[in-house]
Design an enzyme around this catalytic site. Structure first.
Site, PDB file in Angstrom:
ATOM      1  N   CYS A   1       0.784  -1.248   0.000  1.00  0.00           N
ATOM      2  CA  CYS A   1       0.000   0.000   0.000  1.00  0.00           C
ATOM      3  C   CYS A   1       0.812   1.293   0.000  1.00  0.00           C
ATOM      4  CB  CYS A   1      -0.892   0.038   1.234  1.00  0.00           C
ATOM      5  SG  CYS A   1      -1.780  -1.480   1.595  1.00  0.00           S
TER       6      CYS A   1
ATOM      7  N   HIS B   1      -2.957   6.669   4.293  1.00  0.00           N
ATOM      8  CA  HIS B   1      -1.850   5.739   4.535  1.00  0.00           C
ATOM      9  C   HIS B   1      -0.463   6.324   4.223  1.00  0.00           C
ATOM     10  CE1 HIS B   1      -0.919   1.133   4.812  1.00  0.00           C
ATOM     11  NE2 HIS B   1      -0.538   1.835   5.862  1.00  0.00           N
TER      12      HIS B   1
HETATM   13 CA    CA Z   1      -2.943  -2.575  -0.542  1.00  0.00          CA
END
Ligand code: CA
Length: 484
Positions: A71, A130
């Site tokens: 990610c 994130h």
């Molecule tokens: Ca991911």
């Protein structure tokens, strides 16, 4: 004067006229969606009518990649056009960021959001962020600054890290939504001990990290997709009459896989596959919003995933399609992902075998608005606009560096893929690093003849392996010249 008017003269794509308004950009980056999770890419038991319609109306890339196999690094590279492994830091050169990470994109950095904002676009990111907040560990009871709004976005709504990490709250711009000051949020990612009020349990289930407080602000897992989708559609409704850049980053289909009850059980394959249905619904709602405002012919829509699926099979279904491996790995299943681009009237529908990556977003967006990239900006990003709007669909990037969950690298060139050390290919599941007792064993695969990466040609083709090893070393030491 409308803010986009000065941009008209700069909008200089082939075939565009000065009377055309600048195109909008909508990027939908799914989470852990596999190449094979789309009906149009071979899914069994999963139906993705909205993604398939988009694929049918646009260009479907069969060799599209996330910049990394997980990610945080992918999101960094997609926004900056720079390989994340060029930067040292939590989640950038290995692993992923936790909810206590500082902002990982230094303020003042070039970003695709900043580029489009300076070109008069309204810019928003809605969904999973994130990439951290603040200059140190963020305090979720105060302003979360710097964050998305300090690196080029006008608006942010979403979840701070992942849906399985604390804090389990939404952020709007700089603040936690609905926080009761009398119940402050405390989080840590280091075991605080059993006597601490911070627990590995928040918003009704176990999470990664420890948290206390913030109860009034907790999200409901079953409602995250509805909430994020409503915000994304609202962004389009609000800004439909001016150029906008919407970066929509759903939490679907990341663990914990908790779809809304109306999607639960719909695939018969389990909750992860049900979440693919939920994601497809979200995509459909965004596309409907564009249609409602007659924007399909004025909007470049790109859909991809931040890494491959984390499972190889669900019954007869193969989430990563024909590719070997899963999320975090250097094998194709880690990073070869769905990659769709639609711009009605400008991109001819079809399929392309060209090698492309989401790291190419910044250079492509710069070409879209007719602005040169500043010197040194987005050094690893290639302009895909000739591929999207031109007649030749075969020539993409001539090479692409791939990154695992542990920060190990491999490289593609044409059909060839070179992995310097096969012991690193399994990403997070890899063993120890090479050393005197375990020398590196390289791998070389011809993906055209061996898509499943089963036959190591390193011994048979030493010259090819040598060339790719040298190319990887060159790209690591300095970014190559971009393609035109
Ligand atoms: Ca991911």
């Amino acid at each position: 004067m409308r803010p986009f008017l000065p941009l008209l003269a700069a909008f200089c794509l082939p075939g565009a006229s000065a009377a055309d308004p600048p195109p909008n950009l909508v990027v939908i980056l799914a989470d852990d969606l596999g190449y094979g999770d789309l009906s149009s890419q071979g899914a069994k038991g999963i139906r993705t009518p909205n993604l398939d319609a988009l694929a049918g109306e646009g260009l479907r890339f069969t060799d599209g990649h996330s910049p990394a196999a997980m990610c945080t690094p992918t999101r960094y590279s997609m926004l900056t056009g720079e390989y994340s492994w060029r930067r040292k830091g939590s989640g950038l050169d290995k692993g992923v960021a936790n909810g206590d990470s500082p902002l990982l994109i230094p303020t003042g950095s070039f970003t695709v959001a900043g580029l489009l904002k300076s070109a008069g676009y309204r810019t928003g990111i809605i969904g999973k962020w994130h990439l951290g907040f603040g200059t140190d560990a963020p305090d979720y009871n105060r302003e979360l600054k710097p964050g998305p709004l300090e690196i080029g976005f006008d608006e942010f709504f979403g979840i701070p890290a992942t849906n399985d990490r604390v804090p389990t709250v939404y952020i709007r711009d700089h603040r936690v939504v609905g926080l009761d000051p009398a119940d402050p949020i405390r989080i840590t990612y280091r075991d605080p001990g059993k006597d601490s009020p911070m627990k590995r349990y928040a918003a009704g289930r176990g999470r990664i990290g420890w948290m206390s407080g913030g109860k009034a602000a907790f999200w409901k897992d079953t409602e995250i997709a509805d909430t994020l989708t409503r915000e994304a559609v609202g962004f389009i409704d609000k800004h439909h009459d001016r150029p906008f850049f919407l970066c929509f980053t759903p939490h679907d289909v990341h663990a914990p896989t908790i779809p809304h009850p109306r999607f639960a059980g719909t695939s018969g394959l389990g909750p992860r596959a049900d979440m693919v249905h939920e994601l497809d619904w979200s995509v459909g709602e965004v596309l409907k919003a564009l249609d409602r405002h007659s924007l399909a012919g004025r909007t470049l829509v790109i859909v991809s995933s931040d890494n491959g699926a984390y499972r190889t099979e669900e019954g007869e279904h193969r989430p990563n399609g024909p590719w070997r491996g899963v999320k975090s790995q250097l094998w194709e299943g880690g990073h070869r992902v769905p990659f769709l681009a639609r711009w009605k009237g400008r991109i001819a529908p079809g399929e392309s075998p060209a090698l492309v990556s989401m790291i190419d977003l910044p250079a492509t967006a710069a070409a879209m608005v007719g602005r040169p990239l500043p010197a040194g900006a987005a050094p690893d990003s290639f302009n895909l606009m000739p591929l999207l709007t031109g007649t030749s669909r075969d020539a993409g990037r001539d090479h692409l560096v791939l990154m695992s969950g542990k920060g190990d690298l491999a490289i593609r060139e044409g059909p060839w893929k070179y992995i310097p050390d096969l012991a690193t290919a399994d990403g997070w599941s890899s063993g120890p690093k090479p050393g005197p007792k375990r020398p590196a064993k390289p791998g070389l695969y011809h993906l055209g003849e061996d898509p499943g990466e089963t036959k190591n040609l390193h011994a048979e083709k030493p010259q090819v392996a040598k060339r790719l090893a040298a190319l990887l070393a060159k790209v690591k030491s300095s970014p190559p010249a971009r393609n035109p």
